[in-house]
Scaffold this motif. Structure first.
Motif, PDB file in Angstrom:
ATOM      1  N   SER A  70      14.373  -4.337  -6.679  1.00 59.28           N
ATOM      2  CA  SER A  70      14.345  -2.909  -6.385  1.00 59.28           C
ATOM      3  C   SER A  70      15.762  -2.365  -6.269  1.00 59.28           C
ATOM      4  CB  SER A  70      13.591  -2.649  -5.075  1.00 59.28           C
ATOM      5  OG  SER A  70      13.553  -1.257  -4.797  1.00 59.28           O
ATOM      6  N   SER A  98      16.639  -1.015  -0.324  1.00 60.09           N
ATOM      7  CA  SER A  98      16.078  -1.838  -1.398  1.00 60.09           C
ATOM      8  C   SER A  98      15.491  -3.147  -0.885  1.00 60.09           C
ATOM      9  CB  SER A  98      17.107  -2.084  -2.505  1.00 60.09           C
ATOM     10  OG  SER A  98      18.281  -2.638  -2.004  1.00 60.09           O
ATOM     11  N   ASP A 101      12.015  -2.468   0.281  1.00 62.63           N
ATOM     12  CA  ASP A 101      11.104  -2.319  -0.861  1.00 62.63           C
ATOM     13  C   ASP A 101      10.630  -3.694  -1.326  1.00 62.63           C
ATOM     14  OD1 ASP A 101      10.847   0.416  -1.237  1.00 62.63           O
ATOM     15  OD2 ASP A 101      12.316   0.539  -2.852  1.00 62.63           O
TER      16      ASP A 101
ATOM     17  N   GLY B  52       8.322  -2.918  -5.692  1.00 61.97           N
ATOM     18  CA  GLY B  52       9.379  -3.543  -6.472  1.00 61.97           C
ATOM     19  C   GLY B  52       8.871  -3.900  -7.852  1.00 61.97           C
TER      20      GLY B  52
END
Lengths: 352, 352
Positions: A70, A98, A101, B52
């Motif tokens: 991500s 990220s 994620d 993701g």
């Protein structure tokens, strides 16, 4: 190239004249080395001197491994950091975006890379930013495997910067989430004490422009911390807690609440035959959201789609929600049961 | 959050008022879907709807696999794209930057993610940019596994954008480069017909500001293409050719010539007991470099550290350099023997 030294009557032009300072870049690289090394896991292969960061998969014990990747940035939270001159926590934010994620899919974060673009490269500022990135990586348990700094003299003002991250994790294929989401599942919200990285354009417009507040003034009437501190509150990193909660209770999905707020992000994990009902008031809303709403006279629906409203992650739980709450609290995050899934068609309702 | 609709006498403030257009983001996501799908490899797992991008490692046949990751951006080449209003090839550039870093370590690129920040989100522009990213990914053989668009209304002007990429590849640990670099090795340069993504701040300063040239004028006297076309010439993607050349001849290292030019990047792969001697004039320098140098009266040493000067990649070859040249030409890139390694202490000299 042409090897002759050019003639003509201009002043000779160098890269430094064009606003790019190679020495500052080299100094910054030197400053950040310790931060970077502090994040290394056993899998990181150093010393090769090559063009990419190296991460060994030799110890991978997965039966059917899937990489999960991500990317996300800190958005205009960077503007607040610049205006306040405080760069030490924005790196935590970029890791959270990220890495969480990746963790929301059920994966274990393995490594992270950062990209910093600046109007003018100030080594000490880059050092502060990357120190924060390293804090975030250590918290998430992932290696800071690489990164890039780029000086954009004609694209950004000297103090401006953007900060972007990329995370890669690994999961067992049959452990990927969402899986098994169904009516009857309970929703457990995980606390976000601040804005995380979303809604900053709106928050700044409301608080600074519309209400005329000052970043170095109190966060609100009677607050003992500044508005800058409030707005720069670092994002929680949930990844380790998400792994811990799955050991205690059956989790069907995690919804990472970023841009689009609770409705858009919870909808991403719903099957077509379920609705999610989130009960407003079932968790304590941090005061900053009320302040933004009042300062900008922001409609409630707009608040709900721009901000996390105090829940940075929502677990969709098949088992006992109290056990999920306990596991999250043991892992250092406050948590509450905030709703459930019912038969429906994929919609999210904030009710009550 | 607070649920009451706030009182007060302000105009209600929305995310759109703050310069963030959620509908434009959704339209852009819709537009780019076909481009993204066109890059998928068998390992990409779709349809999970998670947070993701997913890439299966189940088919990995490596004995001792190592992941290689790199990130880079297009720098201020994005300024030229904006000024010229041409966005269809800048995505190829961003893929080239990080994928060829990965390939330079001897790894096979597996997947790529892009991050686009914009002052104002125009779906059609994002569509053009991502179409180019997809072209680059197909050329490199890697999947476009994810990406992010972020609207930064207070950080960038409406037409401004930045474009960052992140690539992950895989290699056998004992196939990683550099390895075995030694005196006697020959240097084979691979053609870059243009500036790639480096030196744009200097090039624009020289050509546009100092020499007063126009982007829509001819690239140089008598050229039949514009200066904008010349400066936006997409970066070559070398990854497939690098794999091909290793099948034909023993390669000890690849140096990806980006920021810092030939000297800094070739130095990255040298052991402490070797110097590299690059013979100037042993390859045809594309005209654009001479134009920049003349326009800005740029000193030769400055040209050598800011630009690739026509070589985007240099192979350090243990075997017959002619076989490397042939393999590179068969793979679609012009190439020349440009120098050799001699006993020394890690320095790069451009000689002749």
């Amino acid at each position: 190239m042409t090897r002759r030294d050019p003639g003509g009557n201009q002043e000779p032009l160098t890269y430094a004249d064009a606003g790019v300072d190679i020495a500052a870049g080299e100094k910054a690289v030197e400053l950040i080395k310790t931060h970077v090394r502090s994040t290394f896991r056993a899998e990181v292969i150093g010393g090769v001197g090559g063009f990419g960061g190296l991460f060994s998969l030799a110890g991978l014990r997965h039966r059917d491994p899937v990489l999960v990747a991500s990317t996300d940035g800190v958005g205009t939270k960077s503007v607040v950091a610049r205006l306040a001159g405080r760069y030490e926590t924005i790196g935590i934010d970029v890791v959270a975006m990220s890495v969480d994620d990746v963790a929301a899919t059920g994966a274990e974060p393995l490594f992270f890379l950062d990209y910093i673009s600046v109007g003018k490269l100030v080594p000490e500022t880059v050092d502060e930013i990357v120190a924060g990135v390293a804090v975030g990586c250590r918290h998430a348990g992932c290696a800071l495997l690489g990164g890039e700094m780029s000086e954009h003299p004609d694209l950004m003002e000297p103090g401006e910067f953007d900060l972007v991250g990329f995370a890669v994790g690994v999961a067992e294929r049959d452990g990927l989430l969402p899986a098994g989401v169904a009516a009857g599942d309970r929703l457990v919200g995980v606390a976000s004490p601040g804005l995380r990285c979303n809604g900053y354009s709106l928050a700044r417009r409301a608080l600074l422009d519309q209400a005329g507040r000052e970043l170095d003034g109190p966060a609100w009437d009677g607050a003992d911390h500044s508005l800058a501190e409030e707005l720069l509150r670092p994002s929680e990193i949930y990844a380790p807690a998400l792994a811990a909660v799955r050991e205690q209770v059956e989790v069907h999905a995690f919804a990472h609440v970023t841009g689009g707020g609770i409705p858009a992000n919870l909808a991403r994990v719903l099957p077509d035959d379920c609705d999610a009902v989130v009960r407003r008031g079932s968790w304590p809303g941090p005061r900053i959201f009320a302040e933004v709403q009042a300062a900008g006279a922001v409609p409630a629906a707009e608040m709900e789609s721009a901000f996390n409203l105090g829940l940075g992650m929502i677990a969709v739980v098949g088992g006992d929600p109290d056990r999920a709450v306990d596991a999250l609290r043991s892992a250092g995050h406050d948590a509450w049961e905030v709703g459930e899934l019912v038969a429906g068609d994929g919609r999210v309702t904030l009710a009550g």
